[in-house]
Design an enzyme around this catalytic site. Structure first.
Site, PDB file in Angstrom:
ATOM      1  N   SER A   1       0.790  -1.238   0.000  1.00  0.00           N
ATOM      2  CA  SER A   1       0.000   0.000   0.000  1.00  0.00           C
ATOM      3  C   SER A   1       0.820   1.285   0.000  1.00  0.00           C
ATOM      4  O   SER A   1       0.227   2.369  -0.045  1.00  0.00           O
ATOM      5  CB  SER A   1      -0.957   0.005   1.194  1.00  0.00           C
ATOM      6  OG  SER A   1      -2.062  -0.816   0.939  1.00  0.00           O
TER       7      SER A   1
ATOM      8  N   LYS B   1       0.051   3.887  -2.645  1.00  0.00           N
ATOM      9  CA  LYS B   1      -0.912   4.980  -2.478  1.00  0.00           C
ATOM     10  C   LYS B   1      -0.215   6.337  -2.350  1.00  0.00           C
ATOM     11  O   LYS B   1      -0.849   7.379  -2.561  1.00  0.00           O
ATOM     12  CB  LYS B   1      -1.798   4.720  -1.268  1.00  0.00           C
ATOM     13  CG  LYS B   1      -2.714   3.506  -1.399  1.00  0.00           C
ATOM     14  CD  LYS B   1      -3.584   3.338  -0.178  1.00  0.00           C
ATOM     15  CE  LYS B   1      -4.559   2.171  -0.316  1.00  0.00           C
ATOM     16  NZ  LYS B   1      -3.914   0.852  -0.191  1.00  0.00           N
TER      17      LYS B   1
ATOM     18  N   SER C   1      -5.591   3.428   4.709  1.00  0.00           N
ATOM     19  CA  SER C   1      -5.129   2.568   3.620  1.00  0.00           C
ATOM     20  C   SER C   1      -6.310   1.921   2.896  1.00  0.00           C
ATOM     21  O   SER C   1      -6.363   0.709   2.708  1.00  0.00           O
ATOM     22  CB  SER C   1      -4.168   1.487   4.152  1.00  0.00           C
ATOM     23  OG  SER C   1      -3.368   0.982   3.107  1.00  0.00           O
TER      24      SER C   1
END
Length: 514
Positions: free
Chosen positions: A147, A150, A325
């Protein structure tokens, strides 16, 4: 003592029958026995007096403790202090903080970065003030980012989208008089919860759509759901469909209720495999219609709009995406990036648009492979160098601030690690990062003694898959210098690699590496 004495008196009375037999055989003992009886009577009376006195004492004792003075040992009780409301404050890093040295940083990090729990490890650490890379390990190696991808999605959004941008969910007239069409506009934050208190703060309310429909339409019995805004599959290569029931994601469609969660208030609630149709069914139920009559379809060209609700501003959705997240939010925002740059609103189109936005801003995307915008795909690859550089630009001194560096062209500023010419639009990215030991996906980390004081100082985007763990963010070192970092571990389970990454980040906090 009282109970023991009463028991003794009773025993004495039991013995008295045996003594009655003695009385019958010898009159000479009559006087002695009579005296003994008198003593027993007085003993019994004495025992009774003890009980009475003890009871009286209990009465006295149970009265006094109800007074404040007795309960607090005679101390007077001070009035409670006035309530204090905590207010988050951010102070600038001191302009005179000593510049760290590569040698000092390497010496401090040495023990932490050789931990075998890191597996295949790469990383990069930069002085945000100067843009100088102070330490690195395989920084150009493309690795699974999880993640931390991102970070790139947020950066691209900040580069090409206005902070106030909202997306709309609409209802329009259908092809037949008895039909309405729910048109997905790319918002997964719609909620059907009472009073609009769903999973996403300030998400639009399905009840508002229903109320507008009741005012404007009559004789409706069918809801059509139009998902044509998005193209391509509901998930890309490298996503595991078992994670739908596991609560990580729902198939990416342009209208959802609470991100497709079956339990709207639980982050990792199981998700629905048909989020758009479920939204249409819930709208039908709110209108008193038969949900069995909800089906997929397309809105007629130029259809009259009946109702509309809008998402929260982009800045709020980016914050929620980063702090928690949220994979579904990341994918929907990726499609907003694609739309504004003329791309296809699909996984491939959104990933390409994100890459293009970074390249136009001057970032070197060599080694970058994106199949999505959330980092869920195990086929994604990002070098630590790129993540660290994005964060360095975001953290660089801004025009008008102490320590301002001379501006230049957009590309030259990015490549030198400096701020963008007109002030970095990436600066808000820093505020979207979770706080170690305090918020979001870092709330439960940096809370053990081995983390050595990183709580409250480290701010970073987390990344966790079964084959990858990563941290990308910034920290103020013990000398007051801002350091950005990207730390990436592959090929180790997260229960081993995440604590090892946390130790590295905490070491950066405690390093006075002049």
């Amino acid at each position: 003592m009282v109970g023991g004495r009463v028991g003794a008196a009773g025993t004495s009375h039991g013995d008295q029958g045996d003594n009655g037999q003695v009385l019958g055989s010898s009159n000479s003992n009559i006087g002695e026995l009579a005296a003994r009886r008198r003593r027993r009577i007085w003993t019994g009376v004495g025992a009774g007096l003890v009980v009475v006195v003890a009871a009286a004492a209990v009465v006295l004792v149970t009265v006094k403790p109800w007074t404040e003075e007795f309960r607090h040992g005679g101390l007077k009780i001070a009035a409670p202090p006035a309530p204090v409301k905590p207010i988050a404050q951010v102070a600038p890093a001191p302009p005179s903080a000593p510049e760290p040295s590569p040698a000092g940083l390497a010496a401090a990090l040495g023990p932490a970065v050789t931990n075998p729990d890191l597996g295949g490890f790469s990383g990069s650490v930069t002085d945000a003030e100067t843009g100088t890379v102070l330490w690195s390990a395989d920084p150009d190696k493309p690795v699974i980012p999880a993640s931390t991808a991102k970070v790139l999605t947020a950066a691209a959004a900040l580069l090409v989208l206005p902070a106030e941008q909202r997306v709309a969910t609409r209802v329009v007239a259908g092809a037949n008089p008895n039909e309405l069409v729910l048109v997905g506009g790319g918002d997964p934050t719609l909620t059907a919860q009472a009073e609009g208190k769903g999973y996403y703060p300030n998400g639009p309310r399905l009840s508002d759509l229903a109320n507008q429909i009741r005012t404007a339409s009559h004789g409706i019995d069918t809801i059509v759901v139009d998902t044509s805004l998005y193209t391509g599959p509901g998930w890309p290569a490298g996503w595991d469909p078992v994670d739908i029931a596991g609560g990580s994601w729902a198939p990416i469609e342009p209208v959802m209720i609470d991100g497709g969660r079956l339990d709207p208030l639980v982050e990792y609630s199981p998700r629905t495999p048909t989020p758009a149709l479920d939204a249409g069914r819930r709208l039908a139920m709110d209108l008193g219609l038969d949900p069995a009559k909800v089906h997929a379809g397309r809105a007629p060209a130029g259809a009259a709009e009946i109702a509309r609700v809008q998402s929260a501003p982009l800045r709020d959705r980016l914050r929620d995406m980063m702090v928690h997240s949220d994979d579904v939010l990341a994918e929907s925002i990726g499609r907003e990036i694609a739309a504004v740059t003329g791309g296809e609103q699909s996984f491939a189109g959104a990933a390409a648009a994100t890459r293009t936005a970074l390249e136009v801003a001057g970032f070197d995307t060599t080694g970058l492979t994106l199949l999505d915008n959330s980092g869920l795909s195990t086929d994604d690859r990002i070098p630590a160098r790129l993540l660290d550089r994005v964060l360095t630009v975001a953290a660089a001194p801004q025009p008008g601030a102490v320590g301002e560096r001379a501006g230049g062209t957009l590309t030259s500023a990015v490549n030198s690690g400096g701020s963008l010419a007109s002030g970095s639009p990436l600066a808000p990215l820093l505020d979207y990062l979770p706080v170690a030991g305090g918020s979001g996906s870092l709330a439960g980390r940096f809370v053990t003694p081995r983390d050595h004081g990183g709580a409250g100082w480290v701010r970073a985007k987390t990344g966790t898959l079964s084959v990858s763990s990563a941290l990308a963010g910034y920290v103020l070192d013990s000398d007051g210098r801002v350091l950005t970092f990207a730390l990436m571990s592959n090929d180790r389970p997260p229960e081993a690699s995440r604590p090892a990454l946390d130790v590295i980040a905490a070491t950066l906090r405690n390093c006075g590496c002049r």
